[in-house]
Every structure is written in structure tokens, then in C-alpha cells.
Scaffold this motif. Structure first.
Motif, PDB file in Angstrom:
ATOM      1  N   MET A   1       5.310  -5.155   6.084  1.00  0.00           N
ATOM      2  CA  MET A   1       6.551  -4.679   6.226  1.00  0.00           C
ATOM      3  C   MET A   1       7.440  -5.158   5.207  1.00  0.00           C
ATOM      4  SD  MET A   1       8.609  -4.682   9.724  1.00  0.00           S
ATOM      5  CE  MET A   1       7.344  -3.578  10.418  1.00  0.00           C
ATOM      6  N   ALA A   2       8.390  -4.282   4.943  1.00  0.00           N
ATOM      7  CA  ALA A   2       9.245  -4.761   3.990  1.00  0.00           C
ATOM      8  C   ALA A   2      10.317  -5.866   4.563  1.00  0.00           C
ATOM      9  CB  ALA A   2      10.194  -3.558   3.398  1.00  0.00           C
ATOM     10  N   SER A   3      11.162  -6.424   3.462  1.00  0.00           N
ATOM     11  CA  SER A   3      12.266  -7.528   3.756  1.00  0.00           C
ATOM     12  C   SER A   3      13.206  -6.929   4.511  1.00  0.00           C
ATOM     13  CB  SER A   3      12.641  -8.177   2.688  1.00  0.00           C
ATOM     14  OG  SER A   3      13.227  -7.277   1.593  1.00  0.00           O
ATOM     15  N   SER A   4      13.276  -5.457   4.238  1.00  0.00           N
ATOM     16  CA  SER A   4      14.310  -4.692   4.959  1.00  0.00           C
ATOM     17  C   SER A   4      13.934  -4.375   6.454  1.00  0.00           C
ATOM     18  CB  SER A   4      14.431  -3.329   4.237  1.00  0.00           C
ATOM     19  OG  SER A   4      13.406  -2.536   4.420  1.00  0.00           O
ATOM     20  N   GLY A   5      12.711  -4.286   6.705  1.00  0.00           N
ATOM     21  CA  GLY A   5      11.898  -4.341   8.293  1.00  0.00           C
ATOM     22  C   GLY A   5      11.527  -2.938   8.399  1.00  0.00           C
ATOM     23  N   ILE A   6      11.435  -2.183   7.312  1.00  0.00           N
ATOM     24  CA  ILE A   6      10.972  -1.138   7.332  1.00  0.00           C
ATOM     25  C   ILE A   6       9.188  -1.059   6.913  1.00  0.00           C
ATOM     26  CG2 ILE A   6      10.978   1.359   6.116  1.00  0.00           C
ATOM     27  CD1 ILE A   6      13.968   1.035   5.881  1.00  0.00           C
ATOM     28  N   GLY A   7       8.773  -0.028   7.757  1.00  0.00           N
ATOM     29  CA  GLY A   7       7.174  -0.234   7.466  1.00  0.00           C
ATOM     30  C   GLY A   7       6.709   0.996   6.486  1.00  0.00           C
ATOM     31  N   HIS A   9       4.163   4.252   6.474  1.00  0.00           N
ATOM     32  CA  HIS A   9       3.539   5.018   7.340  1.00  0.00           C
ATOM     33  C   HIS A   9       1.930   5.140   6.739  1.00  0.00           C
ATOM     34  CE1 HIS A   9       1.740   8.700   9.034  1.00  0.00           C
ATOM     35  NE2 HIS A   9       2.790   8.662  10.171  1.00  0.00           N
ATOM     36  N   PRO A  10       0.999   5.305   7.514  1.00  0.00           N
ATOM     37  CA  PRO A  10      -0.275   5.314   7.093  1.00  0.00           C
ATOM     38  C   PRO A  10      -0.779   6.380   6.073  1.00  0.00           C
ATOM     39  CG  PRO A  10      -0.484   4.856   9.445  1.00  0.00           C
ATOM     40  CD  PRO A  10       1.174   5.031   8.989  1.00  0.00           C
ATOM     41  N   GLY A  11      -0.061   7.551   6.424  1.00  0.00           N
ATOM     42  CA  GLY A  11      -0.138   8.565   5.611  1.00  0.00           C
ATOM     43  C   GLY A  11       0.171   8.562   4.204  1.00  0.00           C
ATOM     44  N   CYS A  12       1.055   7.793   3.756  1.00  0.00           N
ATOM     45  CA  CYS A  12       1.242   7.338   2.614  1.00  0.00           C
ATOM     46  C   CYS A  12       0.200   6.790   1.736  1.00  0.00           C
ATOM     47  CB  CYS A  12       2.529   6.273   2.383  1.00  0.00           C
ATOM     48  SG  CYS A  12       4.201   6.746   3.035  1.00  0.00           S
ATOM     49  N   LEU A  13      -0.578   5.917   2.305  1.00  0.00           N
ATOM     50  CA  LEU A  13      -1.608   5.320   1.766  1.00  0.00           C
ATOM     51  C   LEU A  13      -2.921   6.289   1.387  1.00  0.00           C
ATOM     52  CD1 LEU A  13      -3.143   3.016   0.403  1.00  0.00           C
ATOM     53  CD2 LEU A  13      -3.692   1.970   2.573  1.00  0.00           C
ATOM     54  N   GLN A  14      -3.108   7.316   2.650  1.00  0.00           N
ATOM     55  CA  GLN A  14      -4.133   8.315   2.458  1.00  0.00           C
ATOM     56  C   GLN A  14      -3.624   9.057   1.227  1.00  0.00           C
ATOM     57  OE1 GLN A  14      -3.511   9.960   6.272  1.00  0.00           O
ATOM     58  NE2 GLN A  14      -4.990   8.435   7.205  1.00  0.00           N
ATOM     59  N   ASP A  15      -2.410   9.526   1.221  1.00  0.00           N
ATOM     60  CA  ASP A  15      -2.324  10.705  -0.051  1.00  0.00           C
ATOM     61  C   ASP A  15      -2.341   9.615  -1.279  1.00  0.00           C
ATOM     62  OD1 ASP A  15      -1.206  12.515   1.627  1.00  0.00           O
ATOM     63  OD2 ASP A  15       0.972  11.962   1.875  1.00  0.00           O
ATOM     64  N   TYR A  16      -1.894   8.471  -1.452  1.00  0.00           N
ATOM     65  CA  TYR A  16      -2.120   7.938  -2.694  1.00  0.00           C
ATOM     66  C   TYR A  16      -3.545   7.905  -2.959  1.00  0.00           C
ATOM     67  CZ  TYR A  16      -2.589   3.955  -5.996  1.00  0.00           C
ATOM     68  OH  TYR A  16      -2.876   3.518  -7.185  1.00  0.00           O
ATOM     69  N   GLN A  17      -4.431   7.495  -1.985  1.00  0.00           N
ATOM     70  CA  GLN A  17      -5.843   7.521  -2.096  1.00  0.00           C
ATOM     71  C   GLN A  17      -6.371   8.865  -2.693  1.00  0.00           C
ATOM     72  OE1 GLN A  17      -7.685   4.916  -2.361  1.00  0.00           O
ATOM     73  NE2 GLN A  17      -6.300   3.667  -1.909  1.00  0.00           N
ATOM     74  N   THR A  18      -5.824  10.015  -2.142  1.00  0.00           N
ATOM     75  CA  THR A  18      -6.210  11.247  -2.545  1.00  0.00           C
ATOM     76  C   THR A  18      -5.786  11.472  -4.146  1.00  0.00           C
ATOM     77  OG1 THR A  18      -5.838  12.276  -0.220  1.00  0.00           O
ATOM     78  CG2 THR A  18      -5.657  13.710  -2.068  1.00  0.00           C
ATOM     79  N   LEU A  19      -4.677  10.884  -4.441  1.00  0.00           N
ATOM     80  CA  LEU A  19      -4.015  11.078  -5.756  1.00  0.00           C
ATOM     81  C   LEU A  19      -5.167  10.537  -6.791  1.00  0.00           C
ATOM     82  CD1 LEU A  19      -0.859  11.269  -7.604  1.00  0.00           C
ATOM     83  CD2 LEU A  19      -2.157   9.259  -7.902  1.00  0.00           C
ATOM     84  N   LYS A  20      -5.356   9.019  -6.439  1.00  0.00           N
ATOM     85  CA  LYS A  20      -6.062   8.234  -7.403  1.00  0.00           C
ATOM     86  C   LYS A  20      -7.646   8.633  -7.430  1.00  0.00           C
ATOM     87  CE  LYS A  20      -7.384   3.674  -6.726  1.00  0.00           C
ATOM     88  NZ  LYS A  20      -7.376   2.313  -6.088  1.00  0.00           N
ATOM     89  N   LEU A  21      -8.025   8.848  -6.335  1.00  0.00           N
ATOM     90  CA  LEU A  21      -9.757   9.150  -6.325  1.00  0.00           C
ATOM     91  C   LEU A  21      -9.860  10.481  -6.652  1.00  0.00           C
ATOM     92  CD1 LEU A  21     -10.512   6.763  -3.575  1.00  0.00           C
ATOM     93  CD2 LEU A  21     -10.648   6.273  -5.902  1.00  0.00           C
ATOM     94  N   GLY A  22      -9.277  11.567  -6.136  1.00  0.00           N
ATOM     95  CA  GLY A  22      -9.596  12.972  -6.088  1.00  0.00           C
ATOM     96  C   GLY A  22      -9.087  13.703  -7.512  1.00  0.00           C
ATOM     97  N   LEU A 107       6.066  -0.859  -0.012  1.00  0.00           N
ATOM     98  CA  LEU A 107       5.165   0.285  -0.459  1.00  0.00           C
ATOM     99  C   LEU A 107       4.175   0.004  -1.795  1.00  0.00           C
ATOM    100  CD1 LEU A 107       4.736   3.153  -0.018  1.00  0.00           C
ATOM    101  CD2 LEU A 107       6.689   3.684  -1.498  1.00  0.00           C
ATOM    102  N   ARG A 108       4.851  -0.411  -2.508  1.00  0.00           N
ATOM    103  CA  ARG A 108       4.195  -0.846  -3.973  1.00  0.00           C
ATOM    104  C   ARG A 108       2.781  -1.668  -3.683  1.00  0.00           C
ATOM    105  NH1 ARG A 108       1.732  -2.295  -7.579  1.00  0.00           N
ATOM    106  NH2 ARG A 108       2.234  -2.657  -9.729  1.00  0.00           N
ATOM    107  N   LYS A 109       3.013  -2.888  -2.763  1.00  0.00           N
ATOM    108  CA  LYS A 109       1.955  -3.786  -2.677  1.00  0.00           C
ATOM    109  C   LYS A 109       0.679  -2.919  -1.799  1.00  0.00           C
ATOM    110  CE  LYS A 109       4.295  -7.980  -3.295  1.00  0.00           C
ATOM    111  NZ  LYS A 109       4.734  -9.397  -2.582  1.00  0.00           N
ATOM    112  N   SER A 110       1.314  -2.052  -1.167  1.00  0.00           N
ATOM    113  CA  SER A 110       0.095  -1.327  -0.449  1.00  0.00           C
ATOM    114  C   SER A 110      -0.820  -0.266  -1.166  1.00  0.00           C
ATOM    115  CB  SER A 110       0.714  -0.386   0.779  1.00  0.00           C
ATOM    116  OG  SER A 110       1.572   0.565   0.203  1.00  0.00           O
ATOM    117  N   PHE A 111      -0.331  -0.229  -2.423  1.00  0.00           N
ATOM    118  CA  PHE A 111      -1.179   0.804  -3.378  1.00  0.00           C
ATOM    119  C   PHE A 111      -1.835  -0.266  -4.553  1.00  0.00           C
ATOM    120  CE2 PHE A 111       2.706   3.868  -2.923  1.00  0.00           C
ATOM    121  CZ  PHE A 111       2.016   4.355  -1.840  1.00  0.00           C
ATOM    122  N   ASP A 112      -3.093  -0.071  -4.579  1.00  0.00           N
ATOM    123  CA  ASP A 112      -3.713  -0.774  -5.594  1.00  0.00           C
ATOM    124  C   ASP A 112      -4.179   0.068  -6.707  1.00  0.00           C
ATOM    125  OD1 ASP A 112      -5.662   0.744  -3.992  1.00  0.00           O
ATOM    126  OD2 ASP A 112      -7.414  -0.570  -4.544  1.00  0.00           O
TER     127      ASP A 112
END
Length: 139
Positions: A1-7, A9-22, A107-112
Motif C-alpha cells: 500500500m502507498a504512503s497515501s493509503g491507496i492500494g 488493484h490485482p488486475g494491474c499486476l496481471q496486465d503488467y505480466q501480460t505486457l512483460k511476458l506476452g 505501484l512501481r514496486k509491484s512491477f519487477d
């Protein structure tokens, strides 16, 4: 969770994996949910035109984005770098700009596998030439 308290969404990571791997998606744009409780995917695109990406960044609203940047490296052939963008335009509200800045790391840290961070408040700062310069230096 961000210092702003905003989380994030798991779909963001799924979309990122699709971009990175697909290697089918070219970029993803993220925004805050309407209730400002989490960061969600706004758009995914397969367009390989950098101008399309820039046109999807609103003039007066903050966004986060990931772009699979392909370029020709002199003497080394075709290369690509996954770039993380923090779009924080001057025309956005101060509250939105502050919320975006304080939510970036969650958000940035959730993307390897991110190679380059780009931050911009106007289109010149996120121009193709500026991103190419940063991408070329990182080899």
C-alpha cells in the motif's frame, strides 16, 4: 500500500505480466479508481506508435503508465526497455498531483523488471527523444 493509503488493484499486476511476458501489449495506462481507494488499469494498447501513447495521457489529469520501449542501439541492434511513467501535468489539481506522487512507489514496486523511470509534467519531458536518450544510456 502507498504512503497515501491507496492500494494497487490485482488486475494491474496481471496486465503488467501480460505486457512483460506476452510481448503483445505495448503500453498500459493506470489511474485512480473513482473512490480513490486503489490504482486500476485504465487502458491497455497494442499500438506500437509512441504518438498514440502520448495522446492517451490526459492534459489535466495524472496517470501512471508502463511502456515497452523498443529502439535501435548503434552497433548493438534492436533493444527494448520497460519504462515506468509518472504523468503529473501542471494542469492537474494540486491534490491529484500530490496523491499521484505519494502513490507512485506502491505501484512501481509491484512491477519487477522495470528498467527506466520517467517523470513528466508536460509532453516535452516524456518525448520519444528523451525516453530514447535515457534508454540508450542504461546499457
Amino acid at each position: 500500500m502507498a504512503s497515501s493509503g491507496i492500494g494497487v488493484h490485482p488486475g494491474c499486476l496481471q496486465d503488467y505480466q501480460t505486457l512483460k511476458l506476452g510481448k503483445k501489449l505495448k503500453y498500459i495506462i493506470f489511474k485512480f479508481s473513482p473512490d480513490f481507494k486503489e490504482i486500476v488499469t485504465e487502458k491497455t494498447s497494442e499500438s506500437d506508435k509512441y504518438e498514440d501513447f502520448l495522446s492517451d495521457l490526459p492534459e489535466d489529469q495524472c496517470r501512471f503508465a508502463v511502456y515497452d520501449f523498443h529502439f535501435q542501439k548503434e552497433g548493438a541492434g534492436q533493444r527494448n526497455k520497460v519504462c515506468f511513467f509518472l504523468w503529473n501535468p501542471d494542469a492537474a489539481t494540486i491534490k491529484s498531483r500530490m496523491l499521484t506522487a505519494s502513490s507512485k512507489e506502491a505501484l512501481r514496486k509491484s512491477f519487477d523488471g522495470i528498467h527506466i523511470d520517467i517523470q513528466g509534467s508536460d509532453l516535452s519531458e516524456v518525448s520519444y527523444e528523451n525516453v530514447l536518450e535515457k534508454a540508450s544510456k542504461s546499457f
